[in-house]
Design an enzyme around this catalytic site. Sequence first.
Site, mmCIF file in Angstrom:
data_model
loop_
_atom_site.group_PDB
_atom_site.id
_atom_site.type_symbol
_atom_site.label_atom_id
_atom_site.label_comp_id
_atom_site.label_asym_id
_atom_site.label_seq_id
_atom_site.Cartn_x
_atom_site.Cartn_y
_atom_site.Cartn_z
ATOM 1 N N CYS A 109 40.037 7.288 32.316
ATOM 2 C CA CYS A 109 40.999 7.084 31.192
ATOM 3 C C CYS A 109 41.295 5.591 31.098
ATOM 4 O O CYS A 109 41.893 4.994 32.152
ATOM 5 C CB CYS A 109 42.132 7.791 31.493
ATOM 6 S SG CYS A 109 43.529 7.777 30.240
ATOM 7 N N CYS A 141 40.735 9.965 22.466
ATOM 8 C CA CYS A 141 41.292 10.579 23.847
ATOM 9 C C CYS A 141 40.909 9.562 24.912
ATOM 10 O O CYS A 141 39.581 9.353 25.146
ATOM 11 C CB CYS A 141 40.821 11.888 23.816
ATOM 12 S SG CYS A 141 41.316 12.597 25.467
ATOM 13 N N CYS A 157 51.054 4.450 32.598
ATOM 14 C CA CYS A 157 50.846 5.791 33.188
ATOM 15 C C CYS A 157 50.512 5.524 34.745
ATOM 16 O O CYS A 157 50.214 4.472 35.170
ATOM 17 C CB CYS A 157 49.419 6.407 32.732
ATOM 18 S SG CYS A 157 49.129 8.229 33.404
ATOM 19 N N CYS A 206 49.738 12.365 17.966
ATOM 20 C CA CYS A 206 49.469 12.098 19.374
ATOM 21 C C CYS A 206 50.583 11.353 19.561
ATOM 22 O O CYS A 206 50.786 9.962 19.218
ATOM 23 C CB CYS A 206 48.026 11.759 19.430
ATOM 24 S SG CYS A 206 47.794 11.504 21.363
ATOM 25 N N GLU A 216 51.782 3.444 21.932
ATOM 26 C CA GLU A 216 50.932 3.673 20.878
ATOM 27 C C GLU A 216 50.969 5.096 20.323
ATOM 28 O O GLU A 216 51.230 5.905 21.321
ATOM 29 C CB GLU A 216 49.341 3.481 21.320
ATOM 30 C CG GLU A 216 49.134 1.788 21.456
ATOM 31 C CD GLU A 216 47.442 1.518 21.848
ATOM 32 O OE1 GLU A 216 46.845 2.445 21.765
ATOM 33 O OE2 GLU A 216 47.222 0.384 21.725
ATOM 34 N N CYS A 219 43.763 8.143 36.537
ATOM 35 C CA CYS A 219 42.682 9.105 36.358
ATOM 36 C C CYS A 219 41.510 8.052 36.074
ATOM 37 O O CYS A 219 41.762 7.073 35.061
ATOM 38 C CB CYS A 219 42.742 9.691 35.140
ATOM 39 S SG CYS A 219 44.232 11.323 35.176
#
Length: 408
Positions: free
Chosen positions: A149, A381, A142, A135, A122, A146
């Site tokens: 997230c 975010c 990932c 972005c 994305e 975290c």
Amino acid sequence: MTEAALPDAEASPAPILPLAGDRPTFVGLSRERLAALLEQAGVPEKERRMRLSQLWHWIYVRGAQEFGDMTNVARQLQTHLVQHATLARPEIVREQVSADGTRKWVLRLPPRGVGDRGAEVECVYIPERDRGTLCVSSQVGCTLNCSFCHTGTQKLVRNLEAWEIVAQVMVARDRLGDYPGRTPPEGAFVPKDGGRFVSNIVFMGMGEPLYNYANVREAIGVLTDPQGLQLSRRKITVSTSGVVPDIAPLGAETGAMLAISLHATNDALRDELVPINRKYPIADLLEACRTYPGVSNARRITFEYVMLKGVNDSLSEARAMVRMLRGIHAKINLIPFNPWPGTQYECSDWAQIERFSEVIFDAGYASPIRTPRGRDILAACGQLKSDTEKMRARARLMLEEQLALGTD
């Protein structure tokens, strides 16, 4: 903590090229990669430099999508390139437009070889009055986990090659009508003031950029080439959760701006929120920031701090941050937490965020509160997660429901 980062791309002598059928695409390649393919295509050495310059201009300045559009390239070479290469972009699987104008694209990357169906990433475009920020993602998934997230809930699939990073920018510029002399596509969001809509790049999408440093570095080289996309190095920001050994090389070799996903002022809490802190604690991270090449009051490091209600938003945390960052040219972006399905966290109350900001501002640091953008399309975010993962999750849920009904 699971930190099974993929091997750095420097371990591989050459990228795995995207395929459209059995032809590699030239889109996103560096000058060196493109020159190597021209050599393989049999272009004589004495004219290779000229042909490289022509192709580079048509791909990155004019946004050509067909070799036949390249009017100053010899017809014989055009025919040869059509047979052996392509200018294919990643496929847009879905385009979503937020109420605030933010746009999110789910992109399916071309297969990298026989049996590869391609991966999905994305990227998000955020229009503002004085800039257009894109972005981009640097990995599929990932590895950092975290806890706040959404992207971190998707397992790491692989690193993106440099051309796959650059290709995200190319797709965005296609959709935004951001090439001179090109008729914008249907539905394109065309600037009305003659400005350039993709002016800033932030590596804040899916993945940890410094776990894919070699490809990120190569992509920045393509994006900032003065004869091509011509983006300013000062308008490219790389955000890291704290891969300390690669912070200094990033500054020295790319000149990019640095952003740090901080989110806590003590190791105990940051270990929980950002598990990479267990390997690279706050003291080591801040030392790397103090010595970041090129850092100055005009080139400040951005510290990102997500505001989590009752977790890290007390005024004592704000005062601790001021003490911690003393002596570093910095600004602190306060990010209201963007919720996602299944999260355990809540966003801090707005009044508390403002009080937190005032403590930092009164100490002499800029502390803007980032306006949430694209929340309604999960483009804000910490909300990015590829459709591949989401569709698989939905498919598993449907299968479980069907099996349950079948056993009643």
